[in-house]
Design a protein around this motif. Sequence first.
Motif, short mmCIF file in Angstrom:
data_model
loop_
_atom_site.label_atom_id
_atom_site.label_comp_id
_atom_site.label_asym_id
_atom_site.label_seq_id
_atom_site.Cartn_x
_atom_site.Cartn_y
_atom_site.Cartn_z
N UNK A 28 -30.84 -48.75 -55.83
CA UNK A 28 -31.67 -47.79 -56.56
C UNK A 28 -31.42 -48.06 -58.03
N UNK A 29 -32.49 -48.22 -58.81
CA UNK A 29 -32.35 -48.56 -60.23
C UNK A 29 -33.45 -47.89 -61.03
N UNK A 37 -27.45 -47.84 -58.52
CA UNK A 37 -26.32 -47.99 -57.63
C UNK A 37 -26.67 -48.80 -56.40
N UNK A 38 -25.62 -49.14 -55.65
CA UNK A 38 -25.75 -49.87 -54.38
C UNK A 38 -25.46 -48.90 -53.25
N UNK A 48 -29.97 -40.49 -53.72
CA UNK A 48 -29.45 -40.71 -55.08
C UNK A 48 -30.59 -40.68 -56.11
N UNK A 49 -31.68 -41.38 -55.80
CA UNK A 49 -32.82 -41.42 -56.72
C UNK A 49 -33.38 -40.03 -56.97
N UNK A 50 -33.49 -39.23 -55.92
CA UNK A 50 -33.99 -37.87 -56.06
C UNK A 50 -33.05 -37.01 -56.90
N UNK A 68 -32.28 -56.64 -57.59
CA UNK A 68 -30.85 -56.78 -57.86
C UNK A 68 -30.44 -55.72 -58.87
N UNK A 69 -29.33 -55.07 -58.62
CA UNK A 69 -28.80 -54.09 -59.55
C UNK A 69 -28.40 -54.79 -60.83
N UNK A 70 -28.93 -54.35 -61.94
CA UNK A 70 -28.64 -54.96 -63.23
C UNK A 70 -28.33 -53.86 -64.23
N UNK A 71 -27.08 -53.71 -64.56
CA UNK A 71 -26.65 -52.71 -65.53
C UNK A 71 -26.33 -53.38 -66.86
#
Length: 84
Positions: A28-29, A37-38, A48-50, A68-71
Amino acid sequence: MKLVEPPSCSSPSTIVFIGRNRRGQWVAQEQNGLYGGLFVSRAQAVKYALFENGQHPETIVELPREIELDMGKNPNTIVSQRAA
């Protein structure tokens, strides 16, 4: 006196992408990389998104391709497509 709420980073117009990464984990990004997060399941990613977007399911977009999670520093490139 009228109270005004400050703008939130989790405004209803904020899009949250969910999908699987190349390892099969759920991601979720937020569209600008503000949070993410993963997760081990789709249900947890959606939950989590909600939570993060103020309970706005209409702003959650499930992607049919890998994500892909990219922070990192470049939040505009969070969605990556699988190389052919």
